[in-house]
Motif scaffolding. Structure first.
Motif, PDB file in Angstrom:
ATOM      1  N   ARG A 655       1.074   9.166   3.603  1.00 48.03           N
ATOM      2  CA  ARG A 655       0.310   7.878   3.834  1.00 48.03           C
ATOM      3  C   ARG A 655      -0.256   7.256   2.729  1.00 48.03           C
ATOM      4  N   LEU A 656      -0.553   5.861   2.642  1.00 46.43           N
ATOM      5  CA  LEU A 656      -1.269   5.225   1.580  1.00 46.43           C
ATOM      6  C   LEU A 656      -2.062   4.156   1.927  1.00 46.43           C
ATOM      7  N   ARG A 657      -3.323   4.045   1.981  1.00 48.26           N
ATOM      8  CA  ARG A 657      -4.129   2.959   2.688  1.00 48.26           C
ATOM      9  C   ARG A 657      -4.930   2.326   1.457  1.00 48.26           C
ATOM     10  N   VAL A 658      -4.914   0.911   1.553  1.00 41.81           N
ATOM     11  CA  VAL A 658      -5.431   0.237   0.420  1.00 41.81           C
ATOM     12  C   VAL A 658      -6.281  -0.584   0.727  1.00 41.81           C
ATOM     13  N   GLN A 659      -7.252  -1.198   0.248  1.00 43.50           N
ATOM     14  CA  GLN A 659      -8.252  -2.484   0.766  1.00 43.50           C
ATOM     15  C   GLN A 659      -7.696  -3.578  -0.426  1.00 43.50           C
ATOM     16  N   VAL A 660      -7.196  -4.431   0.083  1.00 47.11           N
ATOM     17  CA  VAL A 660      -6.517  -5.679  -0.766  1.00 47.11           C
ATOM     18  C   VAL A 660      -7.560  -6.907  -0.583  1.00 47.11           C
ATOM     19  N   ARG A 661      -7.696  -7.593  -1.597  1.00 45.73           N
ATOM     20  CA  ARG A 661      -8.595  -8.900  -1.625  1.00 45.73           C
ATOM     21  C   ARG A 661      -7.500 -10.051  -2.142  1.00 45.73           C
ATOM     22  N   VAL A 662      -7.022 -10.807  -1.322  1.00 48.84           N
ATOM     23  CA  VAL A 662      -6.251 -12.008  -1.921  1.00 48.84           C
ATOM     24  C   VAL A 662      -7.115 -13.239  -2.280  1.00 48.84           C
ATOM     25  N   GLN A 663      -7.390 -13.551  -3.476  1.00 52.92           N
ATOM     26  CA  GLN A 663      -8.184 -14.437  -3.962  1.00 52.92           C
ATOM     27  C   GLN A 663      -7.396 -15.865  -3.797  1.00 52.92           C
ATOM     28  N   ASN A 664      -6.101 -16.080  -4.231  1.00 55.26           N
ATOM     29  CA  ASN A 664      -5.781 -17.343  -4.030  1.00 55.26           C
ATOM     30  C   ASN A 664      -5.558 -17.853  -2.789  1.00 55.26           C
ATOM     31  N   PRO A 665      -5.683 -19.128  -2.489  1.00 59.59           N
ATOM     32  CA  PRO A 665      -5.719 -19.902  -1.073  1.00 59.59           C
ATOM     33  C   PRO A 665      -4.213 -19.442  -0.249  1.00 59.59           C
ATOM     34  N   GLY A 666      -3.049 -19.155  -0.905  1.00 61.10           N
ATOM     35  CA  GLY A 666      -1.975 -18.934  -0.254  1.00 61.10           C
ATOM     36  C   GLY A 666      -1.666 -17.631   0.040  1.00 61.10           C
ATOM     37  N   PRO A 667      -0.798 -17.303   0.812  1.00 60.94           N
ATOM     38  CA  PRO A 667      -0.294 -15.666   1.285  1.00 60.94           C
ATOM     39  C   PRO A 667       0.208 -15.233  -0.135  1.00 60.94           C
ATOM     40  N   ALA A 668       0.325 -13.846  -0.156  1.00 61.64           N
ATOM     41  CA  ALA A 668       0.908 -12.904  -1.472  1.00 61.64           C
ATOM     42  C   ALA A 668       1.778 -11.838  -0.682  1.00 61.64           C
ATOM     43  N   TRP A 669       2.390 -11.331  -1.717  1.00 66.18           N
ATOM     44  CA  TRP A 669       3.113 -10.028  -1.206  1.00 66.18           C
ATOM     45  C   TRP A 669       2.575  -8.681  -1.918  1.00 66.18           C
ATOM     46  N   LEU A 670       2.297  -7.808  -1.193  1.00 62.84           N
ATOM     47  CA  LEU A 670       1.735  -6.618  -1.885  1.00 62.84           C
ATOM     48  C   LEU A 670       2.912  -5.771  -2.201  1.00 62.84           C
ATOM     49  N   VAL A 671       3.076  -5.508  -3.322  1.00 66.34           N
ATOM     50  CA  VAL A 671       4.370  -4.649  -3.595  1.00 66.34           C
ATOM     51  C   VAL A 671       4.147  -3.436  -4.139  1.00 66.34           C
ATOM     52  N   TYR A 672       4.710  -2.140  -3.456  1.00 65.24           N
ATOM     53  CA  TYR A 672       4.466  -0.911  -3.665  1.00 65.24           C
ATOM     54  C   TYR A 672       5.803  -0.107  -4.425  1.00 65.24           C
ATOM     55  N   ALA A 673       5.618   0.009  -5.795  1.00 62.67           N
ATOM     56  CA  ALA A 673       6.785   0.595  -6.506  1.00 62.67           C
ATOM     57  C   ALA A 673       6.758   2.245  -5.954  1.00 62.67           C
TER      58      ALA A 673
END
Length: 771
Positions: A655-673
């Protein structure tokens, strides 16, 4: 007494400075990783993230034997955190099971307690597991119990014994290399052929309708199905880089089958006659006396059980040569999966010891004047063994390789032990002869004294080998290293992949646990990195397996992944690609610059031509339909700081649980290597989302503007169910086998359970015991 002596012989291994090496260390590392996750998070590890960019845990779970499961359960109940001690206890339990099985099999084969004791003790004193537990011990430690049940089946015709043999065989497969079953099947088939000729009616019992109601049959079917599905499916979605194996089928080529791991023929001969290789996969010393007695039994013994043992021994010796006979065996069903035909000397040694027991019995009974079941010495009986031996020698001579007569590396200090053994026998044989010829009023006394002298000589022989093993145990310094390295704890999260270990424990692990073998060939594989808590940019040990997407990703950028990491494993000058792997920068990143592909081939072309895979991502259609949006224009800039922040809230192997804050107005992609696999799921703010395959090998999920909780969880429900079934079966069988040991200690309950009393296969033995 046999079990007690086994424990006494094991005491030196419990020193903190004694840490296994090579494949034995791999087993200890596997146990540590699974046990630590259970202790820290209460879950069975299903994914290991370090060392190979993420890999399912199925192959590593195969290293755990039933004893490891049972000991692990006890350790969890008492909160024990020293996994090395627990792993050693599990290995001791396995050695006790071997001694126990050898003793019960000896009770079935021999009439005299003297023979039973000497054969069992010989097996105990000749075990050396510290370097290569797979082929030097695990491959045969439960075979005596399997052979015992086969003997009982052919004697009584009761199918329950055959099904018990199959169940014990499955227990032996757990914690073993997964391609051993075909070798066991053909070896046991050769062993059974003379018994079938003796009792053909036993096979008829399998064809009755009543047999279908036997509960042991259905237990065997269920265990076979569960273990088979688990082992077969363990390589799904993986690229196989094992040396000499076909990447798609996993089969070894004929050339690899004949040569992989093959030692010069001088090595086993040297090991069997001198004991000069106390650690390694190429010898299993059983003493000088049994070698002579086994040859003697070939021309005197006529029991079908002995003929089966001798035939199985000849089969394995002939196979290990790697000649024309081995070429024919390659085409036997399942044998093309086997890759270590030269590493069968442990089984050969065990069979030699069992065969020699018949001659021990013959000599003891002759000394007592009681007669024996062996016939007189008739040289015509030597015709079969002589022809077989001639064929083996001819096959070896015409198939010999350069260096077959060259002795490989051996441990120093064997010469005094060999000289000691020769002196002991030179003294014991004339003394025994003189005592046997001397006059005495009591025949039993005349038999007891020479038998005692020869028995003590044999014990000194194999006992000196065990002393040599203790003297050459490789140790770590300081002793506290083992205690700190093997303390159970949750796997730490490594945000960045680096070229060197991130902390002192990682450095200590590499320095302490890669001794005695070449660095990159130390067979800890990528599991070592999860054990040590390090995550290198490129693999530093043998890497036999990669998730298929990771393999495609590296090759698309010009890398050459293989089992032995070289300088060209990753592309040499592609710095943006290395950053996208999380080398020197966080493995978690945000981007709004995505390219969408319609199929895998297009994704590979797009990723190969991507200028900066660190700041942009190619999304494959795997895991969901292509969304109705197009890629933004690819440009320059620090994407991580522009789009938002990422904070890891919880991490474990699954498991990996993260808290993400997207600051730009549009959507984004969270990429996990970390490797994409169909078993991964993701929830965004508790809602199930789609895990997309990013840059061919990694995973990504779409997130809108604002704050979100993203939870990656590895489930793969069917495989997880199978993994738990194997764990439950392993724990149950480990507890059951342990119960047999406890029941046998001062009680005949286990003996009654295995039903070992009665005459041996062949002509009934009615011998008055020697006083």
């Amino acid at each position: 007494w046999v079990l007690l002596l086994t424990i006494v012989c094991w005491l030196p291994y419990f020193a903190n400075s004694v840490v296994p090496i090579h494949d034995s260390l791999y087993v200890a590392e596997s146990f540590h990783c699974f046990y630590s996750e259970l202790l820290a998070h209460g879950e069975l590890a299903r994914w290991f993230p370090y060392g190979s960019y993420g890999l399912p845990a199925d192959h590593y779970q195969m290293a755990l034997s039933p004893a490891h499961y049972a000991v692990g359960l006890v350790g969890l109940a008492f909160g024990v955190d020293d996994t090395l001690v627990l792993s050693k206890i599990a290995m001791l339990l396995n050695e006790l099971l071997f001694a126990y099985g050898l003793f019960l099999l000896s009770r079935e084969l021999y009439a005299l307690e003297l023979t039973q004791f000497l054969v069992s003790l010989g097996g105990v004193l000749s075990v050396s597991w510290l370097h290569q537990t797979m082929f030097n011990f695990a491959v045969f430690y439960l075979l005596p119990l399997v052979m015992l049940q086969l003997l009982r089946f052919f004697k009584t015709g009761n199918p329950t014994h055959l099904y018990l043999a199959g169940i014990v065989e499955i227990c032996g497969v757990l914690g073993n290399v997964p391609y051993v079953p075909p070798l066991h099947f053909w070896m046991l088939t050769v062993f059974s052929i003379p018994l079938i000729g003796e009792s053909p009616q036993s096979l008829k019992s399998l064809l009755t309708a009543r047999n279908l109601a036997n509960p042991w049959l259905w237990i065997l079917v269920a265990l076979t199905a569960g273990a088979g599905l688990f082992f077969i499916g363990a390589s799904e979605n993986l690229a196989i880089h094992s040396p000499g194996r076909d990447p798609a089928t996993g089969q070894a080529s004929l050339e690899v089958f004949l040569n992989y791991g093959r030692q010069p023929m001088a090595a086993p001969i040297f090991g069997w006659t001198t004991g000069g290789i106390p650690h390694g996969p190429n010898t299993y010393y059983v003493g000088l006396f049994p070698l002579v007695l086994f040859v003697f039994a070939l021309v005197t013994e006529r029991h079908k059980a002995f003929i089966g043992i001798a035939a199985a021994c000849a089969f394995l010796i002939w196979l290990s040569i790697g000649g024309w006979f081995a070429r024919a065996c390659y085409f036997f069903p399942g044998m093309s999966l086997y890759r270590h035909i030269a590493l069968v000397y442990g089984m050969i040694g065990m069979l030699l010891l069992l065969g020699a027991g018949f001659s021990i019995e013959h000599v003891a009974l002759r000394l007592a004047g009681l007669g024996s079941t062996a016939g007189p010495l008739r040289w015509r009986r030597a015709a079969g063994p002589a022809v077989t031996g001639a064929l083996i020698l001819a096959d070896f001579w015409f198939s010999r390789r350069d260096g077959d007569f060259h002795l490989p590396r051996h441990f120093p200090g064997w010469e005094p032990f060999l000289a000691f053994r020769i002196l002991v026998y030179c003294a014991a044989i004339p003394i025994a002869y003189r005592l046997a010829r001397g006059s005495s009023k009591h025949r039993s006394r005349r038999a007891f004294l020479p038998a005692l002298v020869l028995g003590l000589a044999y014990i000194l022989d194999v006992g000196s080998f065990r002393v040599h093993v203790f003297q050459t145990i490789p140790t770590t310094e300081p002793e506290a290293v083992a205690t700190s390295l093997f303390k159970a704890s949750g796997m730490p999260y490594r945000a960045v992949r680096s070229q060197l270990p991130a902390d002192e424990r990682g450095q200590m692990a590499i320095e302490s646990l890669t001794r005695a073998l070449p660095y990159c060939n130390n067979a800890n594989y990528s599991l070592f990195c999860s054990f040590a808590g390090i995550d290198p940019c490129r693999p530093i040990f043998r890497t036999d397996l990669l998730v298929r997407g990771i393999d495609e990703m590296i090759r698309a950028r010009g890398g050459h992944p293989g089992p032995y990491p070289a300088d060209d494993y990753l592309p040499r000058t592609d710095e943006p690609f290395e950053r996208s792997l999380g080398c020197g920068v966080p493995k978690l990143r945000l981007t709004d610059r995505a390219l969408f592909s319609d199929d895998g081939a297009e994704a590979a072309r797009m990723f190969a031509g991507l200028a900066d895979p660190d700041s942009a991502v190619v999304l494959s259609p795997d895991g969901g339909n292509r969304p109705c949006r197009h890629a933004t224009e690819i440009g320059d800039g620090d994407i991580r700081e522009q789009l938002g922040t990422i904070e890891v809230a919880k991490f474990s192997s699954n498991r990996l649980r993260v808290q993400v804050r997207v600051q730009n107005p549009g959507p984004a992609w969270l990429v996990y290597a970390d490797a994409w696999h169909p078993g991964w799921t993701v929830r965004v703010d508790g809602n199930l989302a789609t895990v997309r395959r990013a840059n061919l090998g990694f995973k990504a999920v779409g997130v809108d503007s604002g704050e979100h909780e993203v939870d990656f969880v590895f489930i793969d429900r069917f495989r997880t169910i199978l993994a738990h079934v194997v764990a439950i079966a392993g724990t149950t069988s480990g507890i059951s086998l342990s119960w047999l040991l406890l029941a046998s200690w001062g009680s005949s309950a286990a003996t009654r359970y295995w039903n070992v009393r009665g005459p041996v296969i062949g002509r009934k033995r009615s011998v008055t015991p020697v006083e």
